[in-house]
Every structure is written in structure tokens, then in C-alpha cells.
Design an enzyme around this catalytic site. Sequence first.
Site, short mmCIF file in Angstrom:
data_model
loop_
_atom_site.label_atom_id
_atom_site.label_comp_id
_atom_site.label_asym_id
_atom_site.label_seq_id
_atom_site.Cartn_x
_atom_site.Cartn_y
_atom_site.Cartn_z
N GLU A 228 7.32 8.86 -41.95
CA GLU A 228 7.44 9.74 -40.77
C GLU A 228 7.60 11.15 -41.31
O GLU A 228 8.68 11.54 -41.76
CB GLU A 228 8.69 9.36 -39.96
N CYS A 262 10.65 17.56 -36.14
CA CYS A 262 9.31 17.26 -36.64
C CYS A 262 8.27 17.45 -35.56
O CYS A 262 7.21 18.03 -35.78
CB CYS A 262 9.26 15.84 -37.19
P1 NAP Z 1 12.77 16.61 -47.33
O1 NAP Z 1 13.10 17.71 -48.24
O2 NAP Z 1 11.55 15.84 -47.57
O3 NAP Z 1 14.04 15.66 -47.30
C1 NAP Z 1 14.05 14.45 -46.56
C2 NAP Z 1 14.75 13.38 -47.39
O4 NAP Z 1 13.93 13.07 -48.52
C3 NAP Z 1 16.09 13.83 -47.97
O5 NAP Z 1 16.95 12.71 -48.01
C4 NAP Z 1 15.72 14.29 -49.36
O6 NAP Z 1 16.81 14.24 -50.26
C5 NAP Z 1 14.69 13.25 -49.72
N1 NAP Z 1 13.77 13.62 -50.75
C6 NAP Z 1 12.98 14.72 -50.82
N2 NAP Z 1 12.19 14.68 -51.93
C7 NAP Z 1 12.50 13.53 -52.56
C8 NAP Z 1 12.04 12.92 -53.75
N3 NAP Z 1 11.09 13.47 -54.51
N4 NAP Z 1 12.58 11.74 -54.12
C9 NAP Z 1 13.53 11.16 -53.36
N5 NAP Z 1 14.01 11.68 -52.21
C10 NAP Z 1 13.49 12.85 -51.82
O7 NAP Z 1 12.66 17.07 -45.84
P2 NAP Z 1 13.39 18.27 -45.15
O8 NAP Z 1 12.54 19.45 -45.34
O9 NAP Z 1 14.80 18.34 -45.50
O10 NAP Z 1 13.30 17.71 -43.64
C11 NAP Z 1 12.45 18.19 -42.74
C12 NAP Z 1 11.09 17.52 -42.80
O11 NAP Z 1 11.20 16.20 -42.25
C13 NAP Z 1 10.12 18.25 -41.92
O12 NAP Z 1 8.86 18.30 -42.52
C14 NAP Z 1 10.09 17.39 -40.67
O13 NAP Z 1 8.94 17.57 -39.91
C15 NAP Z 1 10.24 16.02 -41.24
N6 NAP Z 1 10.72 15.08 -40.20
C16 NAP Z 1 9.86 14.13 -39.74
C17 NAP Z 1 10.26 13.26 -38.74
C18 NAP Z 1 9.34 12.22 -38.17
O14 NAP Z 1 9.81 11.30 -37.55
N7 NAP Z 1 8.03 12.33 -38.36
C19 NAP Z 1 11.56 13.34 -38.24
C20 NAP Z 1 12.40 14.31 -38.75
C21 NAP Z 1 11.97 15.17 -39.75
P3 NAP Z 1 17.53 15.60 -50.75
O15 NAP Z 1 18.13 16.22 -49.54
O16 NAP Z 1 18.54 15.09 -51.71
O17 NAP Z 1 16.46 16.43 -51.38
#
Ligand code: NAP
Length: 460
Positions: A228, A262
Site C-alpha cells: 500500500e 496517501c
Molecule cells: P516510509 O518512509 O516508507 O515509512 C513507512 C514504513 O516503512 C516505516 O515503518 C519505515 O520505517 C519503513 N521503512 C522505510 N524504508 C524501509 C526499508 N528500506 N526497510 C525497512 N523498513 C523501511 O513512508 P513515510 O514517508 O514515512 O510514509 C508516508 C508514505 O506512506 C507516503 O508515500 C504515503 O502515501 C504512504 N501511505 C500509503 C498508504 C496506503 O494505504 N496506500 C497509507 C498510508 C501511507 P522507519 O520509520 O524506521 O524508516
Amino acid sequence: MSYQSINPFDGKTLKTFEELTDKQLETALATAATCYETWRHKTYAERARVIEKAGAIMAANIDEFARLETLEMGKRIDEARGEVKFSADIMAYYAKNAERFLAPVDLHPAVGEAHMESSPIGVIFGVEPWNFPYYQLARVAGPHLMAGNVLVVKHAGCVPQCAIAFEKLLIDAGAPAGLYTNLLISHAQSDRVVDDPRIRGVALTGSVAAGQSIAARAGKNLKPSSMELGGSDAFIVLEDADLEHTVKWAVWGRMYNTGQTCCAAKRFIVLESLADKFLEKFQAALLALKPGDPMDEKTTLGPLSTESALVQLLGQVDAAVAKGAKVLIGGKRIDRPGSFMQPTILTDVKPENPAFRDEFFGPVALFFRVKNEDEAIALANDSDFGLGGSVFTKDVARGKRVASRIDTGMMFINNISWADAELPFGGIKNSGYGRELGDMGIQEFVNKKLVRTVTMEAPA
Ligand code: NAP
């Protein structure tokens, strides 16, 4: 320190947490795997007792859960209460409906009889974002635990207290040891968790970059995954839209959760004949929002989740402007303590501007003027994302026709009511694959097993 609880309203550090050692992580995985061997054999009624109770505890303690979320990531308190209530509803929904969703299905082969059974597959690894600190967890815990799977979850670094509160919630609801485990782990440890043979599936909600990394890892291990990811949803306003109604949704669709959703409306695509009037009302409504303490119910504009999220967004706006975009309103941080950003509208974002394809995860709206419906649809579809979108028109049949031509996983007509427990949620293209919620959400990590009975001799 990657797990830090910092109040984005005033920048004060509330608590910091050590990551798990590799030995602690091993114990957590072993406990989860052991738990699976008994949990998988529990009846739906036995599982429902725990999941339903967890929902009931949440529903009875909405303020307590909501306050923690507001403190840690700045969500306005009313919105936080709504999220907690919704999370409780999701748990209750799956406790009630899982058995029906996963009931054996009779098939009708030409010879003999057959049915399809649904059974759990093992320990599932969840990786979740901070923007809905509880709802994202409920969205995986409700369905996957009711299906008989067990969960280990890595939550985002900035919401460790919410992550721990959710784990405690399940323990308080009577979950056996290892049923739901919060893992305060690094990205490198997370990779090793994906590789671990005890893990049988991976569910991630987060950015495209995180999705690419974790999905590739899961793929290498031939493990099923659901992704997602981000979005850049179009908000299409046709010339016959009810302007008052539409502008209210535009403000809510862009500004709910300070724009950090998102499937928020991010690209406003308005037919020429209504464009000026829409823009005038939209900007007036955004300018009227009042920044303040998200704990105060009167505040209408909260901070972003972290200082780094604010800095990143400001950088994206500057980069967009450097490549030709114009700032109609906003574009800067608000001159006050905390991680606040001015509501912003960017115009003149041309396809060659990298901002045209970016996701703006905060209070920044991209505005486009188009000549007609076909142009609106083409522009909406000219995106690397495919999560959701909306169409505003007094002619609902026309709205449905337009919705059918948009390449996304979800479309909303004259509203942006994103999610309900009973409706599937998810996207296509860079917005990921798989669905959460509804009947589809519980089918992601179950074995669909064919069982066939035929009375016949083996072929000679
Ligand atoms: P993010 O940086 O990708 O973080 C999301 C989760 O992934 C966190 O727990 C983060 O941990 C972890 N993570 C990131 N890179 C990783 C890696 N290489 N290995 C393991 N874990 C990893 O996302 P964000 O920017 O904080 O959140 C916003 C994003 O989420 C936006 O793009 C939004 O659109 C999307 N989103 C999508 C939905 C949906 O249902 N489609 C819903 C909500 C949000 P850390 O915090 O420790 O880095």
C-alpha cells in the site's frame, strides 16, 4: 536513535527507545512461530474473543489512545479520536465476519466434487507508516489474526509509543505470547526478518522507495506481499459541480491530517468554466485555517508529523518553483515554534517539471485548469500513481462514467470517503498491489487449498 517520540507542536523529545538486539529479535520471532502452531488451530470464535476485546478496549479508551497519537505525530485531536474509533470498528468487523469470509467454497467440477478451503500461512511481517499510527495496525491485525496468522510489526520510527500501546492493547485483550509483536528494529534487521524462513508473508504500507526495497526482498524469497504505497490523487471538478459542496471536500480532501494521507486529493483538475470561482473559494478557505496546538479542538491547522517531513516538503516546493511552478498561496514554513507549513497552492506545474510526478505529502495542492472532460481524464491518468481519485458533478451517471476511465484502485463521486471497514482499499501502478479491508483484505495471506474427491481408477 531511530525510535524517537518527539512532539512536532513544540519540538520537545518525549521519549526515546533502543532498537532490539539481534538476540531479542530472534526471541521475538521464535515466540511468534511457536504461537502460530496453536493459534492456527483455534476456532474463529476463540480468535474473535481476543480481537473483539481489543476493539472494545480501544473504543472504551478513545481519548487516551488519541492523546498519545496527537502528542507523537501532531494529528489534530478530533481527527485522532476518529481514527481510534475507526480502528476499534475494524477489529470488531473482522471478529464478526472472518469466519464467513473464509468459509469453504463449493466448486462444481465436471467429475466428482471439490471445495476450496482457506487456511492461515504463518507469521506475517507488517511494516507500517506513522500517518495513521493505529488504523494502519488495525488494518493488518484485524484480518490477518482472525485468519489464524500471527503478526510481527515494524512501525515507523517517529511513533514508538503508539506502536507499543497497540501491542499492549492485544496483550490486555488476552492475546497469547507472540500473537502480535511490535519490533523496534533497524532497516537492516527488517531485511533479515523478510529473509527469515519463519516469515511467510510481508504487508507494507509506506513510500514507493520502501515498497520497492521490501517487495524486492520478499520476491527474492518467493514470499507473498501486499504493498500500500503513495498516491497523487486527482480531484476532478466538472463544469456542472455544486461549487459550495465541492470546495468543502477540496479543503477536507487536501487538509485532513495536515495533508499527510496517501489518498488525499493532491492534484486539483478543474474545468475552465469553473476554475476561477473554484480557485477563489479554495484559497480563501485554506487561508482561513488557523495553526495551533493540535490538542486544542479549536485548532484547524496542525503541524506536520516531524521536522524532517516539513523540511522535505519545503524542499519539494522550492524544487517545483525552480522548474517553473508558481506559488499562488503559501509555500513557506509558518513563523512559530513547531513543524508548521502554510497551506500552499502551486499552479503552472508542467509535465516536464519533476513536481508533476511527485507526491506532496502535506498541505500542498497542485492546481490544473483543463478545457473539457477528456482533458481532465487524460491529465488524471498521466501519473505514476494509481491509488484513488474523485469526481465532482451534479450528474452522478456522468461521474460514474468518468470514474470508470480513471486508472486507480478507488474512485469517489461527490465525496472523498476514503475507507470503511467493509470496503476494499488499495491501488495500482506505483501505489502498490493487493487490497486491505473488506472481504478482499482478509484473503491476502491465506492458503486457498483445493480439496477434490473423485471415485475413479487411476489411468492405466
Ligand atoms: P516510509 O518512509 O516508507 O515509512 C513507512 C514504513 O516503512 C516505516 O515503518 C519505515 O520505517 C519503513 N521503512 C522505510 N524504508 C524501509 C526499508 N528500506 N526497510 C525497512 N523498513 C523501511 O513512508 P513515510 O514517508 O514515512 O510514509 C508516508 C508514505 O506512506 C507516503 O508515500 C504515503 O502515501 C504512504 N501511505 C500509503 C498508504 C496506503 O494505504 N496506500 C497509507 C498510508 C501511507 P522507519 O520509520 O524506521 O524508516
